[in-house]
Design a protein around this motif. Structure first.
Motif, PDB file in Angstrom:
ATOM      1  N   ALA A  81     -13.013   2.395 -12.336  1.00  0.00           N
ATOM      2  CA  ALA A  81     -12.001   3.187 -13.037  1.00  0.00           C
ATOM      3  C   ALA A  81     -10.744   3.329 -12.190  1.00  0.00           C
ATOM      4  O   ALA A  81      -9.620   3.242 -12.707  1.00  0.00           O
ATOM      5  CB  ALA A  81     -12.569   4.565 -13.387  1.00  0.00           C
ATOM      6  N   ASN A  86      -7.099   1.989 -13.404  1.00  0.00           N
ATOM      7  CA  ASN A  86      -5.963   2.911 -13.457  1.00  0.00           C
ATOM      8  C   ASN A  86      -4.798   2.408 -12.606  1.00  0.00           C
ATOM      9  O   ASN A  86      -3.632   2.468 -13.011  1.00  0.00           O
ATOM     10  CB  ASN A  86      -6.391   4.301 -12.983  1.00  0.00           C
ATOM     11  CG  ASN A  86      -7.027   5.124 -14.085  1.00  0.00           C
ATOM     12  OD1 ASN A  86      -6.564   5.133 -15.215  1.00  0.00           O
ATOM     13  ND2 ASN A  86      -8.112   5.801 -13.762  1.00  0.00           N
ATOM     14  N   TRP A 119      -6.278  -3.541 -21.933  1.00  0.00           N
ATOM     15  CA  TRP A 119      -7.284  -4.165 -22.791  1.00  0.00           C
ATOM     16  C   TRP A 119      -8.565  -4.408 -22.003  1.00  0.00           C
ATOM     17  O   TRP A 119      -8.513  -4.742 -20.814  1.00  0.00           O
ATOM     18  CB  TRP A 119      -6.776  -5.499 -23.338  1.00  0.00           C
ATOM     19  CG  TRP A 119      -5.824  -5.349 -24.497  1.00  0.00           C
ATOM     20  CD1 TRP A 119      -4.621  -4.706 -24.503  1.00  0.00           C
ATOM     21  CD2 TRP A 119      -6.007  -5.876 -25.804  1.00  0.00           C
ATOM     22  NE1 TRP A 119      -4.027  -4.801 -25.730  1.00  0.00           N
ATOM     23  CE2 TRP A 119      -4.853  -5.523 -26.562  1.00  0.00           C
ATOM     24  CE3 TRP A 119      -7.002  -6.619 -26.421  1.00  0.00           C
ATOM     25  CZ2 TRP A 119      -4.704  -5.887 -27.905  1.00  0.00           C
ATOM     26  CZ3 TRP A 119      -6.844  -6.989 -27.761  1.00  0.00           C
ATOM     27  CH2 TRP A 119      -5.705  -6.609 -28.485  1.00  0.00           C
ATOM     28  N   TYR A 160     -15.772  -6.413 -23.646  1.00  0.00           N
ATOM     29  CA  TYR A 160     -17.046  -6.067 -23.027  1.00  0.00           C
ATOM     30  C   TYR A 160     -18.214  -6.498 -23.898  1.00  0.00           C
ATOM     31  O   TYR A 160     -18.066  -6.729 -25.111  1.00  0.00           O
ATOM     32  CB  TYR A 160     -17.126  -4.570 -22.734  1.00  0.00           C
ATOM     33  CG  TYR A 160     -17.229  -3.677 -23.955  1.00  0.00           C
ATOM     34  CD1 TYR A 160     -18.465  -3.236 -24.422  1.00  0.00           C
ATOM     35  CD2 TYR A 160     -16.090  -3.247 -24.646  1.00  0.00           C
ATOM     36  CE1 TYR A 160     -18.572  -2.406 -25.534  1.00  0.00           C
ATOM     37  CE2 TYR A 160     -16.183  -2.427 -25.757  1.00  0.00           C
ATOM     38  CZ  TYR A 160     -17.430  -2.012 -26.200  1.00  0.00           C
ATOM     39  OH  TYR A 160     -17.527  -1.196 -27.303  1.00  0.00           O
ATOM     40  N   VAL A 193     -18.780   1.437 -20.456  1.00  0.00           N
ATOM     41  CA  VAL A 193     -17.437   1.374 -21.033  1.00  0.00           C
ATOM     42  C   VAL A 193     -17.005   2.746 -21.539  1.00  0.00           C
ATOM     43  O   VAL A 193     -15.829   3.125 -21.425  1.00  0.00           O
ATOM     44  CB  VAL A 193     -17.379   0.311 -22.142  1.00  0.00           C
ATOM     45  CG1 VAL A 193     -16.067   0.376 -22.920  1.00  0.00           C
ATOM     46  CG2 VAL A 193     -17.562  -1.081 -21.541  1.00  0.00           C
ATOM     47  N   ALA A 194     -17.938   3.506 -22.081  1.00  0.00           N
ATOM     48  CA  ALA A 194     -17.599   4.860 -22.525  1.00  0.00           C
ATOM     49  C   ALA A 194     -17.118   5.707 -21.350  1.00  0.00           C
ATOM     50  O   ALA A 194     -16.153   6.480 -21.471  1.00  0.00           O
ATOM     51  CB  ALA A 194     -18.807   5.507 -23.194  1.00  0.00           C
ATOM     52  N   ARG A 218     -13.613   4.399 -20.373  1.00  0.00           N
ATOM     53  CA  ARG A 218     -12.576   4.816 -21.313  1.00  0.00           C
ATOM     54  C   ARG A 218     -12.160   6.273 -21.060  1.00  0.00           C
ATOM     55  O   ARG A 218     -10.975   6.609 -21.158  1.00  0.00           O
ATOM     56  CB  ARG A 218     -13.096   4.657 -22.742  1.00  0.00           C
ATOM     57  CG  ARG A 218     -12.049   4.950 -23.785  1.00  0.00           C
ATOM     58  CD  ARG A 218     -12.628   4.951 -25.183  1.00  0.00           C
ATOM     59  NE  ARG A 218     -12.782   3.618 -25.729  1.00  0.00           N
ATOM     60  CZ  ARG A 218     -13.949   3.021 -25.934  1.00  0.00           C
ATOM     61  NH1 ARG A 218     -15.073   3.629 -25.615  1.00  0.00           N
ATOM     62  NH2 ARG A 218     -13.999   1.819 -26.455  1.00  0.00           N
ATOM     63  N   LEU A 268      -6.385   2.402 -21.139  1.00  0.00           N
ATOM     64  CA  LEU A 268      -7.195   1.514 -21.973  1.00  0.00           C
ATOM     65  C   LEU A 268      -6.985   1.869 -23.445  1.00  0.00           C
ATOM     66  O   LEU A 268      -7.571   2.813 -23.975  1.00  0.00           O
ATOM     67  CB  LEU A 268      -8.678   1.632 -21.615  1.00  0.00           C
ATOM     68  CG  LEU A 268      -9.180   0.865 -20.400  1.00  0.00           C
ATOM     69  CD1 LEU A 268     -10.656   1.122 -20.177  1.00  0.00           C
ATOM     70  CD2 LEU A 268      -8.924  -0.634 -20.546  1.00  0.00           C
ATOM     71  N   THR A 269      -6.160   1.087 -24.117  1.00  0.00           N
ATOM     72  CA  THR A 269      -5.850   1.352 -25.520  1.00  0.00           C
ATOM     73  C   THR A 269      -6.647   0.474 -26.478  1.00  0.00           C
ATOM     74  O   THR A 269      -6.759   0.787 -27.652  1.00  0.00           O
ATOM     75  CB  THR A 269      -4.348   1.140 -25.781  1.00  0.00           C
ATOM     76  OG1 THR A 269      -4.001  -0.205 -25.423  1.00  0.00           O
ATOM     77  CG2 THR A 269      -3.513   2.120 -24.970  1.00  0.00           C
ATOM     78  N   GLN A 270      -7.191  -0.643 -25.963  1.00  0.00           N
ATOM     79  CA  GLN A 270      -7.951  -1.562 -26.807  1.00  0.00           C
ATOM     80  C   GLN A 270      -9.214  -1.976 -26.074  1.00  0.00           C
ATOM     81  O   GLN A 270      -9.149  -2.583 -25.006  1.00  0.00           O
ATOM     82  CB  GLN A 270      -7.139  -2.814 -27.152  1.00  0.00           C
ATOM     83  CG  GLN A 270      -6.049  -2.591 -28.175  1.00  0.00           C
ATOM     84  CD  GLN A 270      -6.576  -2.616 -29.601  1.00  0.00           C
ATOM     85  OE1 GLN A 270      -7.794  -2.608 -29.828  1.00  0.00           O
ATOM     86  NE2 GLN A 270      -5.682  -2.639 -30.566  1.00  0.00           N
ATOM     87  N   CYS A 271     -10.377  -1.633 -26.666  1.00  0.00           N
ATOM     88  CA  CYS A 271     -11.663  -2.091 -26.139  1.00  0.00           C
ATOM     89  C   CYS A 271     -12.336  -2.909 -27.239  1.00  0.00           C
ATOM     90  O   CYS A 271     -12.570  -2.397 -28.344  1.00  0.00           O
ATOM     91  CB  CYS A 271     -12.538  -0.910 -25.733  1.00  0.00           C
ATOM     92  SG  CYS A 271     -11.909   0.028 -24.315  1.00  0.00           S
ATOM     93  N   ASP A 282     -15.341   0.547 -31.777  1.00  0.00           N
ATOM     94  CA  ASP A 282     -14.608  -0.610 -31.259  1.00  0.00           C
ATOM     95  C   ASP A 282     -14.894  -1.832 -32.127  1.00  0.00           C
ATOM     96  O   ASP A 282     -16.049  -2.097 -32.492  1.00  0.00           O
ATOM     97  CB  ASP A 282     -15.033  -0.918 -29.816  1.00  0.00           C
ATOM     98  CG  ASP A 282     -14.602   0.156 -28.850  1.00  0.00           C
ATOM     99  OD1 ASP A 282     -13.609   0.855 -29.140  1.00  0.00           O
ATOM    100  OD2 ASP A 282     -15.265   0.315 -27.804  1.00  0.00           O
TER     101      ASP A 282
END
Length: 521
Positions: free
Chosen positions: A93, A97, A103, A106, A114-115, A118, A124-127, A137
């Protein structure tokens, strides 16, 4: 050329040839299918708001889907952010950052991680889940299905967009997050061209085995052989018997592994050795290899063994020890070269330098320094760190070595306070900082000690009361992940000091390394 142009070079050799074979799922994709798929994904990414040169990461086990997603990121002119799934969540993370990654592709098996990512990474705007829709997602198929029927913009120029960024590759961290190495098309293309010159022309039907993590280092190596038209056989992870079986089943000609994995293969070969005669190039990268085990590898795998030396800042093939040299050394012609990392490749200058910036003659030990287009541009938004690594007009590797009269380099130690275990870099200050968080620990020194399987293992020497080895290891594992946590701990009354009052790690390490001539594995 751009990174994706190298895949297209392989495509143009034989569009109908198999490009990817996923050994776990049985899926097969031709070069033409992969090209079409990555074009559709790249169009879909831009339709969904992706911007040229935006950072994008991958997170999951080896698969054809991960490899396709990586190629799609490059086709969309994105900056790849490698993420090691074996790192602690907090470490990953922090890096995401730092580079402001937007993006993330995964696999559903990593959904819980991933949770957590996020929640910790606002950028992170797109997973996108590669294999199915997951917790809101979209799946990769969903993303592509919603894409317009359009062509990609031309992201190149008459020079091949040499200054566009291919990736932001993490180094090992010290007491903070990893530094991001900015790798451009110019340096990346130099690496691929140099690798291609070293390994091409050895077979008309190249097949490359992908075993090491695609999300870490195997992805770049795979691209190097894809450019040659090689089929990639992808295993989900390293299992020595499975690797040996895959070599025989698929008639593998090229493969890359760290030395630690080689040691596992040698052990497995003692139990059962299928036909491995197809091998033409077996590259060892990541850390120095045991000369005796390299000699044994030539006996087992034939005249295919070779070794490359590099680092993220001067990737992979700064020096090269070709199969012909290794085989000759194993047969008794200059046997000392089994301990060498080779001679400089065509696109770099390599030298040995002392602490005052003087270049040293043959036989004298000093730091390996490098200059040339292979060297990466900079550390991401860290001008002071970049300047420090480029003192005296050369890039400083942090590895201590000497050069013999024939131009071969021999690594003997590390100037940086770093352990290389299983091909992964672990900076000891980060481990020390985590261990000294424990109230019972007064002082801690972390070093690398020899290990038959991993080359080196992380070992902590601790001054403490009221705590045992397992408690120290468990705490570090939670804070840092399994790779960086120490595998062993010893307790002492006091840590030796130098005359300047610093921890004397040379004295600590000397007790674990046999003769002190080479304190790396």
């Amino acid at each position: 050329m751009r990174s994706i142009d190298y895949f297209d070079r392989g495509h143009d050799r034989a569009p109908g040839r198999a490009a990817l074979i996923d050994a776990a799922t049985g899926e097969r994709f031709t070069f033409a299918e992969v090209k079409a798929r990555t074009e559709r994904i790249a169009v879909a990414m831009h339709a969904a708001g992706f911007s040229s040169q935006q950072p994008a990461a991958l997170y999951g086990p080896n698969s054809a889907a991960i490899m396709i997603a990586l190629l799609a990121i490059w086709r969309a002119n994105g900056q790849w952010v490698p993420v090691n799934t074996r790192n602690a969540i907090d470490a990953n993370a922090a890096y995401l950052n730092y580079v402001r990654c937007g993006w993330l592709f995964y696999h559903s098996s990593m959904a819980a991680d991933v949770a957590l990512l996020r929640a910790r990474v606002p950028s992170l705007t797109q997973c996108i889940c590669l294999d199915r829709a997951m917790d809101g997602d979209a799946s990769l198929d969903d993303l592509v299905a919603g894409a317009p029927d359009a062509d990609l913009p031309d992201f190149s120029d008459p020079f091949g967009a040499p200054h566009d960024v291919v990736g932001l590759f993490p180094t090992g961290g010290t007491t903070g997050p990893s530094k991001g190495v900015v790798v451009t098309n110019l340096g990346w293309g130099t690496m691929l061209e140099t690798l291609g010159a070293a390994v091409d022309g050895r077979t008309d039907a190249p097949v490359s085995l992908v075993v090491a993590p695609i999300t870490h280092a195997a992805g770049p190596v795979a691209l190097g052989t894809l450019a040659l038209g090689a089929t990639q056989v992808i295993l989900p992870g390293f299992d020595a018997p499975a690797v040996l079986r895959a070599i025989a089943e698929h008639r593998v000609t090229h493969m890359y592994l760290p030395p630690t994995a080689l040691y596992g293969l040698l052990e497995a070969a003692e139990q059962a050795l299928p036909d491995v005669s197809s091998l033409r190039v077996f590259i060892l990268v990541g850390s120095p290899v045991s000369p005796e085990k390299l000699r044994r590898a030539v006996e087992v795998f034939g005249p295919c063994m070779c070794q490359a030396y590099g680092q993220v800042e001067s990737p992979m093939i700064t020096t090269w020890l070709p199969p012909e040299t290794v085989s000759a050394a194993a047969a008794g012609d200059h046997p000392e070269r089994l301990a060498s990392c080779g001679r400089p490749t065509r696109s770099v200058q390599v030298a040995i330098m002392d602490d005052d910036g003087r270049l040293l003659p043959d036989g004298q030990r000093g730091e390996i320094v490098v200059r040339g287009v292979l060297v990466s541009k900079e550390y991401f938004e860290l001008p002071a760190a970049t300047a420090e690594a480029r003192q005296f007009g050369w890039h400083h590797t942090g590895d201590v070595a000497y050069r013999d009269a024939d131009g071969y380099y021999y690594i003997v130690d590390r100037k940086k306070d770093m352990v290389v275990t299983g091909g992964f870099n672990v900076f000891t200050a980060e481990v020390e900082a985590a261990i000294t968080e424990l109230a019972a620990v007064r002082e801690c020194a972390v070093i690398g000690i020899p290990h038959d399987k991993w080359g080196e293992q992380v070992h902590a020497i601790v001054v403490a009361e009221g705590i045992d080895e397992q408690a120290v290891i468990a705490h570090a594992r939670v804070r840092l992940g399994g790779v960086k946590a120490p595998k062993s701990v010893s307790f002492v009354d006091a840590i030796p000091r130098t005359a300047a009052g610093k921890m004397d790690k040379n004295a600590l390490r000397a007790g674990y390394w046999r003769d002190g001539a080479r304190m790396v594995n």
